[in-house]
Design an enzyme around this catalytic site. Structure first.
Site, PDB file in Angstrom:
ATOM      1  N   GLN A  43      45.891   8.807  41.153  1.00 39.16           N
ATOM      2  CA  GLN A  43      46.860   8.198  42.059  1.00 39.16           C
ATOM      3  C   GLN A  43      48.294   8.236  41.547  1.00 39.16           C
ATOM      4  OE1 GLN A  43      44.076   4.614  42.557  1.00 39.16           O
ATOM      5  NE2 GLN A  43      45.203   4.640  44.468  1.00 39.16           N
ATOM      6  N   ARG A 100      46.329  -1.688  32.796  1.00 36.72           N
ATOM      7  CA  ARG A 100      45.093  -0.944  33.028  1.00 36.72           C
ATOM      8  C   ARG A 100      45.441   0.421  33.612  1.00 36.72           C
ATOM      9  NH1 ARG A 100      41.010  -1.301  38.011  1.00 36.72           N
ATOM     10  NH2 ARG A 100      39.468   0.168  37.216  1.00 36.72           N
ATOM     11  N   ASN A 330      36.914  -6.067  41.106  1.00 41.88           N
ATOM     12  CA  ASN A 330      37.996  -5.741  42.032  1.00 41.88           C
ATOM     13  C   ASN A 330      37.734  -6.487  43.332  1.00 41.88           C
ATOM     14  OD1 ASN A 330      38.766  -3.941  40.079  1.00 41.88           O
ATOM     15  ND2 ASN A 330      38.301  -2.086  41.264  1.00 41.88           N
ATOM     16  N   GLU A 397      41.298  -5.683  39.699  1.00 40.78           N
ATOM     17  CA  GLU A 397      42.153  -5.254  40.814  1.00 40.78           C
ATOM     18  C   GLU A 397      42.196  -6.350  41.856  1.00 40.78           C
ATOM     19  OE1 GLU A 397      41.351  -1.453  42.746  1.00 40.78           O
ATOM     20  OE2 GLU A 397      40.822  -0.547  40.821  1.00 40.78           O
TER      21      GLU A 397
END
Ligand SMILES: *[C@@H]1O[C@H](CO)[C@@H](O)[C@H](O)[C@H]1NC(C)=O
Ligand SMILES: *[C@@H]1O[C@H](CO)[C@@H](O)[C@H](O)[C@H]1NC(C)=O
Ligand SMILES: *[C@@H]1O[C@H](CO)[C@@H](O)[C@H](O)[C@H]1NC(C)=O
Ligand SMILES: *[C@@H]1O[C@H](CO)[C@@H](O)[C@H](O)[C@H]1NC(C)=O
Ligand SMILES: *[C@@H]1O[C@H](CO)[C@@H](O)[C@H](O)[C@H]1NC(C)=O
Ligand SMILES: *[C@@H]1O[C@H](CO)[C@@H](O)[C@H](O)[C@H]1NC(C)=O
Ligand SMILES: *[C@@H]1O[C@H](CO)[C@@H](O)[C@H](O)[C@H]1NC(C)=O
Ligand SMILES: *[C@@H]1O[C@H](CO)[C@@H](O)[C@H](O)[C@H]1NC(C)=O
Ligand SMILES: *[C@@H]1O[C@H](CO)[C@@H](O)[C@H](O)[C@H]1NC(C)=O
Ligand SMILES: *[C@@H]1O[C@H](CO)[C@@H](O)[C@H](O)[C@H]1NC(C)=O
Length: 490
Positions: A43, A100, A330, A397
């Site tokens: 990403q 992270r 997450n 997350e």
């Protein structure tokens, strides 16, 4: 509960060594609590074919089928392969103590296999880790965040049992090269997403994909790969490196659409299919009973000779059970759940057999399925704590997206405020052992099939400028204040 049974809780707290209920102030986080932010290689890095890196499945897919993802590719992404110093400068500017990020498998092992290591890729991560260390920022490193080497997809990817050893060989290299500086490892990120979520979309392009079988083979090998990597770390590296290892699982808060038993059971069923699929094996040594029964029944009805859900052998059960040092979670949103009718076509979704909606009262965000409901975070934490023997939990997350990259991101600030408030209530009032929170994401990035239209960052990236200039959003300054004062509602 600790409000109702005050004395009892003080006693329990004293015994388990938790913060005493009478001193747990729900607006201030303890000094040991880890605040951070996260990213993943595909990403943000770009540099997709530079310095010896080969293609991951996502490089191949986004260049071949970009029309399905807003014409986006990850070829340049946020350009962190070249701009990682800007990333670190942003972290320093907001006083971020923990970061992270993930390693790109194909940057380190372009063949996917461990016989050929790409030194330039290793150098990149060494430089990043060294700069983080110099800045006093502690890394949490994800070894695999969905970017399977395209080379290994020709061998069946995660449906191939050999993938377990390929992954462990890669993890071994990561521990060996970087473990002197990395004390928190996530082996695999969100196996449900790459085993079920991505295939359930991609099957629309490739109808021959054997959905209903693929998901569970993939999940089975991901669990074994994680567990073997975990055991390898404990045997080979624990004594010298003293780190902790887990895998990252995702769960939204599933509540019954109504309070009827049918709906509440449907919500529990979804929790077990989503989180229990992976958490049950690592905590209890096998899949949840409901998955074993439902998938066996459905497989039989559909004419399969054996269940589509693989079985662990007794030695595999011993391997996987206990293969975690903490839970990494997450979590983004909440859902309202009811049972759906049975469908005879095999798929994870049809085995799950629930239908999902979200309240129209919840604020919308950049990702249409991620409506805002911060109270869900507290509920999900309690469910995990109750179901999995009160583990330590780090939220790896959680975040809010918009479509504008505005610097005046007041909605993101309220989202973080609301979530942190609920996390602290979870710790103080529900006794859940949450020890860290990593906002997603540090910077605006390539948001998978949403391309660049969805922005999660605390830091804006100018994708049109030569150096992909980073600028802190107001939420970054808000977070800086939280980190400094440890106060929510401040
Ligand atoms: C949370 O977990 C950590 C690590 O296992 C442990 O040291 C700590 O005492 C636990 N805290 C509470 C409040 O239970
Ligand atoms: C909690 O901590 C805040 C900040 O230190 C303080 O203002 C507040 O009075 C404390 N609340 C309680 C109930 O002690
Ligand atoms: C993607 O590219 C195609 C072909 O160039 C174009 O027709 C389409 O409008 C583009 N879609 C988006 C979302 O930009
Ligand atoms: C590659 O992995 C195998 C196990 O699959 C191991 O025996 C070998 O030592 C590894 N090689 C390197 C260079 O790490
Ligand atoms: C559901 O909620 C309603 C209204 O609060 C209550 O009357 C009813 O008893 C509840 N039903 C169940 C099954 O809990
Ligand atoms: C599976 O099938 C058996 C036998 O038909 C039935 O008794 C059981 O209730 C079914 N289980 C589930 C979870 O559907
Ligand atoms: C489920 O099946 C029943 C009986 O066939 C039908 O009446 C109902 O509309 C179906 N429900 C949904 C949500 O499709
Ligand atoms: C930021 O947004 C808020 C709410 O939308 C608005 O009240 C405020 O005036 C904005 N601030 C600036 C500097 O634009
Ligand atoms: C981009 O970075 C390079 C190298 O650090 C620098 O020379 C150049 O001035 C920068 N360009 C802009 C527009 O900031
Ligand atoms: C955080 O939420 C509380 C209410 O829970 C509110 O009083 C406070 O103003 C909020 N702070 C920010 C910065 O949004």
């Amino acid at each position: 509960m600790c409000r109702q049974f005050f004395i009892f809780c003080i006693l329990v707290s004293a015994i388990i060594g938790s913060e005493a209920a009478d001193t747990c102030n729900s607006s201030i986080f303890p000094s040991t609590f880890k605040f951070g932010a996260g990213t993943s290689a595909f990403q943000i890095e770009g540099g997709w074919n530079e310095d010896g890196k080969s293609r991951s499945w996502w490089d191949w897919f986004s260049n071949s089928y970009s029309i399905y993802i807003n014409n986006a590719t990850g070829n340049t992404a946020s350009d962190s392969y070249h701009q990682y110093k800007q990333d670190i400068a942003s972290m320093v500017a907001m006083g971020l103590p923990n970061y992270r990020f993930s390693l790109s498998w194909t940057r380190i092992l372009p063949k996917g296999l461990n016989y050929s290591i790409n030194q330039a890729g290793v150098d990149y991560y060494n430089n990043l880790l060294d700069e983080l260390e110099a800045a006093g920022i502690e890394p949490l490193v994800t070894i695999y965040h969905w970017d399977t080497p395209y080379a290994l997809d020709f061998l069946g990817g995660w449906t191939n049992p050999k993938m377990v050893d390929y992954f462990v060989a890669y993890a071994d290299i990561a521990f060996n090269l970087f473990g002197d500086r990395v004390k928190l490892w996530a082996t695999i990120n969100e196996p449900k997403s790459f085993c079920e979520g991505i295939p359930s979309v991609v099957v629309n392009l490739f109808p021959e994909m054997p959905i209903g079988t693929y998901e569970y083979l993939c999940g089975h090998h991901a669990i074994l790969a994680h567990a073997k990597a975990y055991r390898l770390y404990k045997e080979k590296y624990q004594a010298t490196q003293q780190g902790r290892v887990s895998l990252v699982l995702d769960l939204g808060y599933n509540m019954g659409l109504t309070n009827s038993t049918v709906d509440e059971d449907a919500a529990e069923r979804k929790n077990l299919f989503e989180f229990g699929w992976f958490a049950h094996p690592i905590v209890y040594g096998d899949y949840p009973d409901i998955m074993q029964e439902v998938i066996a029944n459905n497989s039989a009805r559909q004419g399969f000779p054996v269940s589509r859900l693989p079985k662990f052998t007794s030695s595999e059960k011993l391997l996987v059970q206990g293969a975690y040092d903490l839970i990494m979670l997450n979590t983004y949103t909440s859902y309202m759940i009811t049972m759906a009718n049975y469908s005879n076509s095999p798929s994870y979704q049809n085995d799950l057999q629930t239908s999902t909606s979200q309240s129209s009262e919840w604020l919308s965000s950049g990702l249409s399925t991620f409506k805002v409901h911060p109270e869900g975070t507290r509920k999900v934490l309690k469910w995990i704590s109750d179901t999995y023997a009160s583990p330590e939990i780090i939220i790896t997350e959680n975040g809010f997206s918009d479509n504008t990259a505005t610097l005046n991101d007041t909605e993101r600030i309220s989202f973080i405020n609301g979530t942190l408030t609920n996390i602290r209530l979870s710790m103080c009032d529900d006794g859940v052992n949450v020890t860290g929170y990593f906002y997603w994401s540090l910077i605006d990035s390539m948001e998978w099939n949403s391309g660049y239209t969805v922005k999660f960052g605390l830091v804006q990236v100018d994708f049109d400028s030569e150096n992909h200039t980073r600028t802190l959003k107001n939420s970054a300054y808000y977070y800086k204040n939280v980190i400094e004062t440890r106060l929510v509602n401040g």
